[in-house]
Design an enzyme around this catalytic site. Structure first.
Site, PDB file in Angstrom:
ATOM      1  N   GLU A 357      -0.239   3.614   2.044  1.00  0.00           N
ATOM      2  CA  GLU A 357      -0.216   4.052   3.444  1.00  0.00           C
ATOM      3  C   GLU A 357       0.352   5.455   3.662  1.00  0.00           C
ATOM      4  O   GLU A 357       1.226   5.642   4.504  1.00  0.00           O
ATOM      5  CB  GLU A 357       0.577   3.044   4.285  1.00  0.00           C
ATOM      6  CG  GLU A 357      -0.078   1.679   4.335  1.00  0.00           C
ATOM      7  CD  GLU A 357       0.668   0.710   5.225  1.00  0.00           C
ATOM      8  OE1 GLU A 357       0.044   0.173   6.141  1.00  0.00           O
ATOM      9  OE2 GLU A 357       1.874   0.471   4.991  1.00  0.00           O
TER      10      GLU A 357
HETATM   11  C1  ACM Z   1       1.251  -2.720   2.227  1.00  0.00           C
HETATM   12  O1  ACM Z   1       1.151  -3.786   2.867  1.00  0.00           O
HETATM   13  N1  ACM Z   1       1.403  -1.576   2.871  1.00  0.00           N
HETATM   14  C2  ACM Z   1       1.219  -2.710   0.778  1.00  0.00           C
END
Ligand code: ACM
Length: 541
Positions: A357
């Site tokens: 992310e």
């Molecule tokens: C995640 O859930 N950002 C690995």
């Protein structure tokens, strides 16, 4: 004197055994499913008081052959271990400790050579079948003897969990119960399907201390899970002491989501967790998330930011906004120090660098950073693990990718990487069971117990098949999880099903049958005083 005591013990033991055997056979067959085989339909006992059968074990063993009668555990039962083997003696002591509270028996762990006489438990590597691997075992129960045999100690430890589940549910109670403590006779041969059977606890969004972590590990062990992934840093908190960068915990450790209290593990406390996990045949997998999910570090040290200005603490739940300054040399000094210190206190072979992310870097910047992080992990002797986004880079042969949501795990698998399966829509324990669940999130969907159980790691993701799957793991993110009671509620019973997915063969694994076995575990969860979701999909006893 010694002789007299021994003679007395023997007579007492024989008498207790005789009474027990008479009791067993006067009550009829201790095992209502005697004569059934592993392929026969399961008929779970109707009430928690009914004698346990060999058919209610979770994870479901590889093969089960019930036989008539049962073994009566008494105060005189000895736990015989090979003399001179410290590790197996410790496993014997662990068994004695687990049986003590409910039985009131102080079972003796007896170093000896060869099989003991009637009325005893025998734990040994002698005759262990290498075909059952490092974690497999054979548990043979007759009215005379319980023999637990494995090729390696981990197999013995897992076999002990099976033995615990063969005793009546009150065996899990913390205070003395009436018994009788009958183990149904039969033979179980067992081994896991996957080597990686994990759970992840996010101690960054909310901090959970050593006692909670140990309790979590005890539960993992009970279901034969063997990898404990500790998510140690994120935007909202930094939870592991790094001696060369003390502000990480002094500043970054002070916060949590919603302004809740912070906290962190000293390196000594971390070592204590690692040792406790090791004693339960669980490998700790530490994660320091980078280059994103790093606001706690960026708040702790101004020089880690490209503009040289420390970030304010983050106690919200947004993700994706933070990144280390990937063009600055100090960033690589920082990750080298952190990975070096963490690798030095982590005996297991894995180190997780997150990598998920990151919304504020270009692809080339991201790739170059993760490539360097991978080299650093490798330099300090560990196998890198990253969330599926790291699948884009040139992966070293032993690097592992953890699938959660995106397309890149399949790309990594094509390049030869092994994959840990953590599909968010099945395994994310922070996702609500139903709209009524408090706490939890639901961006990956509501995950009722059936949804969390009814999938297969080898067919879940196109491009990732059985041979590329290292195993499974269920992450518990803790943005909304504030107490250990909340942890339990989100974990149970879903983690139990995940343990079965990781351990048991795919053939014949059916929700319609599993839900009946899970129902039988309700009284065990109650006896262990766990807060769990009593899903209406499960006919709890
Ligand atoms: C995640 O859930 N950002 C690995």
């Amino acid at each position: 004197m010694g002789l007299n005591v021994q003679t007395f013990r023997k007579i007492r033991q024989s008498l207790i055994f005789l009474i027990g055997t008479l009791l067993l056979f006067s009550c009829g067959n201790a095992n209502p499913n005697a004569g059934a085989t592993s392929t026969a339909p399961v008929t779970p006992s109707a009430t928690p008081e009914a004698p346990p059968t060999m058919n209610n074990i979770i994870p479901k063993p590889h093969s089960v052959q019930p036989a008539p009668g049962g073994f009566l555990l008494t105060a005189a039962t000895g736990i015989h271990v090979p003399s001179g083997n410290e590790e197996i003696t410790a496993i014997g002591r662990y068994l004695a400790e687990k049986l003590q509270p409910a039985t009131g028996f102080n079972l003796e762990v007896i170093p000896a050579s060869g099989a003991p006489g009637a009325g005893n438990i025998y734990i040994t590597l002698e005759g262990g079948d290498p075909a059952l691997g490092e974690e497999g075992y054979t548990l043979a129960v007759t009215p005379d003897l319980i023999a637990l045999v494995a090729y390696m100690p981990a197999g013995l430890f897992h076999g002990i969990q099976t033995l615990r589940q063969l005793l009546p549910a009150p065996i899990e109670q913390p205070t003395v119960q009436p018994g009788p403590w009958v183990v149904p006779a039969g033979v179980i041969r067992d081994q896991p399907r996957f080597t990686w059977r994990g759970a992840m606890l996010d101690v960054a969004r909310h901090f959970f201390g050593v006692a909670d972590v140990k309790a979590f590990l005890d539960e993992m062990a009970y279901y034969k899970l063997n990898r404990f992934h500790l998510h140690l840093s994120d935007d909202q908190g930094w939870r592991i002491e790094i001696k060369s960068w003390p502000n990480l915990t002094a500043i970054g450790g002070a916060t949590s989501v919603g302004g809740d209290p912070g906290g962190f593990f000293t390196q000594e406390q971390y070592a204590e967790i690692v040792a406790y996990a090791e004693s339960r045949y669980v490998t700790v997998v530490p994660e320091i998330d980078m280059p994103g999910h790093t606001n706690a570090a960026l708040a702790s040290y101004a020089e880690l930011n490209c503009d040289g200005v420390a970030r304010p603490p983050h106690t919200g739940m947004e993700v994706g906004f933070s990144t280390l300054c990937v063009g600055a040399d100090i960033t690589y000094k920082f990750i080298d120090d952190v990975i070096r210190e963490l690798a030095a206190i982590t005996p297991g072979p894995y180190l997780h660098i997150g990598g998920d992310e990151v919304q504020t870097l270009g692809t080339d910047e991201y790739n170059a950073f993760v490539q360097k992080a991978q080299s650093t992990v490798h330099k300090y002797g560990k196998r890198m693990i990253g969330w599926d986004e790291v699948g884009r880079i040139d992966l070293l042969p032993l690097t592992i990718v953890q699938y959660w949501n995106g397309p890149l795990a399949a790309e990594a698998a094509r390049k030869g990487a092994k994959v840990i399966m953590s599909p968010a829509s099945r395994t994310y324990l922070d996702q609500k069971y139903t709209p009524a669940t408090e706490p939890g999130l639901y961006w990956a969907g509501y995950i009722e117990v059936q949804e969390s159980y009814s999938w297969d790691p080898a067919t879940q993701l196109e491009g990732v098949s059985e041979g590329q799957v290292l195993g499974v793991e269920a992450p518990l993110w803790t943005e909304t999880i504030r107490t250990f009671s909340d942890v339990q509620y989100m974990v149970f019973p879903r983690l139990i099903g995940l343990a079965e997915i990781g351990w048991s063969t795919a053939a014949g694994r059916e929700w319609s049958e599993y839900r009946l076995r899970l129902a039988e575990h309700g009284p065990r969860l109650d006896a262990r005083n766990l807060n769990y979701y009593r899903s209406p999909q499960v006919p709890w006893v």
